[in-house]
Scaffold this motif. Structure first.
Motif, PDB file in Angstrom:
ATOM      1  N   TYR A  14      42.000 -35.644  77.157  1.00  0.00           N
ATOM      2  CA  TYR A  14      40.909 -34.758  76.742  1.00  0.00           C
ATOM      3  C   TYR A  14      39.577 -35.259  77.284  1.00  0.00           C
ATOM      4  CZ  TYR A  14      37.461 -32.529  73.717  1.00  0.00           C
ATOM      5  OH  TYR A  14      36.373 -31.837  73.247  1.00  0.00           O
ATOM      6  N   LYS A  15      39.332 -36.546  77.181  1.00  0.00           N
ATOM      7  CA  LYS A  15      38.071 -37.111  77.664  1.00  0.00           C
ATOM      8  C   LYS A  15      37.941 -37.004  79.180  1.00  0.00           C
ATOM      9  CE  LYS A  15      36.467 -40.954  76.008  1.00  0.00           C
ATOM     10  NZ  LYS A  15      35.224 -40.576  75.307  1.00  0.00           N
ATOM     11  N   ASN A  17      39.345 -34.665  81.051  1.00  0.00           N
ATOM     12  CA  ASN A  17      39.613 -33.280  81.482  1.00  0.00           C
ATOM     13  C   ASN A  17      40.945 -33.172  82.236  1.00  0.00           C
ATOM     14  OD1 ASN A  17      37.106 -32.215  80.482  1.00  0.00           O
ATOM     15  ND2 ASN A  17      36.083 -33.178  82.239  1.00  0.00           N
ATOM     16  N   ASP A  18      41.973 -33.745  81.638  1.00  0.00           N
ATOM     17  CA  ASP A  18      43.290 -33.731  82.262  1.00  0.00           C
ATOM     18  C   ASP A  18      44.353 -33.259  81.268  1.00  0.00           C
ATOM     19  OD1 ASP A  18      45.156 -34.157  84.358  1.00  0.00           O
ATOM     20  OD2 ASP A  18      45.652 -36.138  83.551  1.00  0.00           O
ATOM     21  N   ASN A  19      44.018 -32.234  80.504  1.00  0.00           N
ATOM     22  CA  ASN A  19      44.959 -31.732  79.508  1.00  0.00           C
ATOM     23  C   ASN A  19      46.234 -31.171  80.142  1.00  0.00           C
ATOM     24  OD1 ASN A  19      43.359 -32.332  77.207  1.00  0.00           O
ATOM     25  ND2 ASN A  19      42.098 -30.540  77.630  1.00  0.00           N
TER      26      ASN A  19
END
Length: 213
Positions: A14-15, A17-19
């Protein structure tokens, strides 16, 4: 008292941006989490706190009962185990053992005193040698343990309280995104851990509380 690797992985993705798990594979995440564990094990502040302290009970009758059960049910090609004798043959230190804190006699919690290999082993003493601990009676071992690395993100856990969650997430994210050199990363790990572990725990300095006169 543990933090799941799965939760750490979700928060790191999440931090960063790789969900969708496009930038970093599960293998990358597993390696980064384990690298963060190795750095935490090296942290002076953490290794001198009580967060990693454990107690292992050594009871000769119970341990020999387990030996008997093993010998009765072992396979034909499996080696037979010998009975424990704490005074003569000792017992194995825990697999995650790093540092001995104290040894207490089981029956009355009397703190045993260490003796060297050359000394006899009288009552009220213990000896540590070659990965084994020796004593004249049942005892409790208080020791500082290492954090074990995980083998699988879905089931792995880190044996630290939840207050370390954000710290571990930051370390893992740094490893994945920035890949700093060892000195920089170790410095950041110590800074993060010190912000959690009270200074009086790892410096042995008693800090005066504001309500004390």
């Amino acid at each position: 008292m543990s933090i799941t690797a799965k939760r750490i992985s979700r928060q790191v993705r999440y931090k960063l941006n790789d969900n969708d798990e496009v930038k970093y594979s599960g293998y990358d995440m597993l390696n980064a989490i384990n690298e963060s564990i190795r750095y935490l094990n090296q942290s002076y502040a953490l290794s001198n706190s009580d967060f990693l302290e454990k107690i292992k009970e050594y009871r000769v009758d119970e341990m020999n009962k387990e030996v008997d059960e093993y010998n009765e049910n072992k396979g034909a090609d499996d080696p037979e185990k010998e009975h424990y004798d704490f005074e003569k043959t000792g017992a194995e230190l825990p697999d995650d053992f790093i540092l001995l804190v104290r040894v207490a006699r089981a029956k009355d919690k009397y703190h045993l005193s260490p003796v060297t290999l050359e000394d006899e082993l009288p009552f009220g003493t213990y000896r540590v040698f070659a990965g084994r601990i020796y004593a004249r009676s049942d005892f409790d071992l208080l020791y500082r343990a290492k954090l074990n690395e995980i083998e699988d993100i879905e089931t792995g856990t880190i044996d630290l309280p939840d207050i370390f969650f954000d710290c571990i997430v930051k370390i893992v994210a740094m490893i994945l995104e920035q890949n700093p050199n060892d000195d920089v990363l170790m410095s950041e790990v110590n800074r993060l851990v010190i912000s959690i572990v009270p200074a009086r725990r790892y410096s042995n300095v008693k800090i005066k509380m504001p309500f004390m006169c």
